[in-house]
Design a protein around this motif. Structure first.
Motif, PDB file in Angstrom:
ATOM      1  N   ALA A  99       0.805  -1.301  -0.019  1.00  0.00           N
ATOM      2  CA  ALA A  99       0.026  -0.118   0.016  1.00  0.00           C
ATOM      3  C   ALA A  99       0.766   1.210   0.134  1.00  0.00           C
ATOM      4  N   VAL A 100       0.517   2.191  -0.601  1.00  0.00           N
ATOM      5  CA  VAL A 100       0.985   3.525  -0.809  1.00  0.00           C
ATOM      6  C   VAL A 100       0.083   4.326  -0.588  1.00  0.00           C
ATOM      7  N   ASP A 101       0.493   5.856  -0.233  1.00  0.00           N
ATOM      8  CA  ASP A 101      -0.369   7.070   0.360  1.00  0.00           C
ATOM      9  C   ASP A 101      -1.696   7.519  -0.827  1.00  0.00           C
ATOM     10  N   ASP A 102      -1.119   7.275  -2.036  1.00  0.00           N
ATOM     11  CA  ASP A 102      -2.053   8.091  -2.868  1.00  0.00           C
ATOM     12  C   ASP A 102      -1.667   7.340  -4.481  1.00  0.00           C
ATOM     13  N   ALA A 103      -2.888   7.674  -5.244  1.00  0.00           N
ATOM     14  CA  ALA A 103      -2.745   7.235  -6.632  1.00  0.00           C
ATOM     15  C   ALA A 103      -1.385   7.854  -7.346  1.00  0.00           C
ATOM     16  N   ALA A 104      -1.072   8.946  -7.152  1.00  0.00           N
ATOM     17  CA  ALA A 104       0.299   9.426  -7.545  1.00  0.00           C
ATOM     18  C   ALA A 104       1.338   8.548  -7.195  1.00  0.00           C
ATOM     19  N   ALA A 105       1.472   7.998  -6.046  1.00  0.00           N
ATOM     20  CA  ALA A 105       2.671   7.434  -5.477  1.00  0.00           C
ATOM     21  C   ALA A 105       2.493   6.011  -6.084  1.00  0.00           C
ATOM     22  N   VAL A 106       1.411   5.429  -6.387  1.00  0.00           N
ATOM     23  CA  VAL A 106       1.349   4.139  -7.284  1.00  0.00           C
ATOM     24  C   VAL A 106       2.309   4.255  -8.506  1.00  0.00           C
ATOM     25  N   ASP A 107       2.064   5.383  -9.274  1.00  0.00           N
ATOM     26  CA  ASP A 107       2.417   5.568 -10.459  1.00  0.00           C
ATOM     27  C   ASP A 107       3.963   5.822 -10.179  1.00  0.00           C
ATOM     28  N   ALA A 108       4.493   6.733  -9.538  1.00  0.00           N
ATOM     29  CA  ALA A 108       5.593   6.872  -9.007  1.00  0.00           C
ATOM     30  C   ALA A 108       6.566   5.873  -8.685  1.00  0.00           C
ATOM     31  N   LEU A 109       5.940   4.888  -8.044  1.00  0.00           N
ATOM     32  CA  LEU A 109       6.662   3.566  -7.401  1.00  0.00           C
ATOM     33  C   LEU A 109       6.664   2.754  -8.592  1.00  0.00           C
ATOM     34  N   HIS A 110       5.711   2.729  -9.683  1.00  0.00           N
ATOM     35  CA  HIS A 110       5.784   1.822 -10.673  1.00  0.00           C
ATOM     36  C   HIS A 110       6.798   2.229 -11.571  1.00  0.00           C
TER      37      HIS A 110
END
Length: 131
Positions: free
Chosen positions: A78-89
């Protein structure tokens, strides 16, 4: 049933300990660099659980007929928000790891993506979508 069991360890069998730990360190798993050459590594997780890594040779040392399967391990971060999913990906794929599912807005209300670890295990990345 009088026996109570509790999930205590999540185990991952790896072909190359150093490559596997490098991937999981990018996801925040606190494995020391000295563990890269070890045959078995355990890392304490929040909440008291442990994440264990064993090389294929370690498994074969006590289960000689074992062979690597397909899939079988599912981990979700889990990450904090949708932007963090994109950034980590993006960070993981830029580091050379393969994307199985690019980030997308899932019908169940999460930003969701899947990246493969060095042994082909799918690792989910997710965050709730803003409502």
């Amino acid at each position: 049933m009088g026996i109570t069991a509790r999930l205590d360890v999540i185990g991952i069998v790896v072909a190359d300990m150093g490559k596997a730990l490098a991937f999981y360190r990018l996801l925040g798993v606190d494995a020391p660099a000295s563990a890269d050459g070890e045959p078995h590594v355990e890392v304490a997780l929040p909440g008291g659980m442990r994440l264990a890594f064993d090389t294929q040779d370690t498994i074969r040392s006590f289960h000689p007929g074992w062979t690597p399967g397909t899939g079988g391990v599912g981990l979700s971060f889990a990450v904090d928000d949708a932007a963090a999913v994109d950034a980590l990906h993006d960070e993981l794929t830029a580091a050379g790891y393969r994307s199985e599912l690019a980030p997308f807005d899932a019908f169940w209300g999460q930003r969701y993506a899947v990246v493969l670890d060095p042994d082909g295990n799918g690792v989910d990345l997710f965050a709730p979508l803003a409502s």
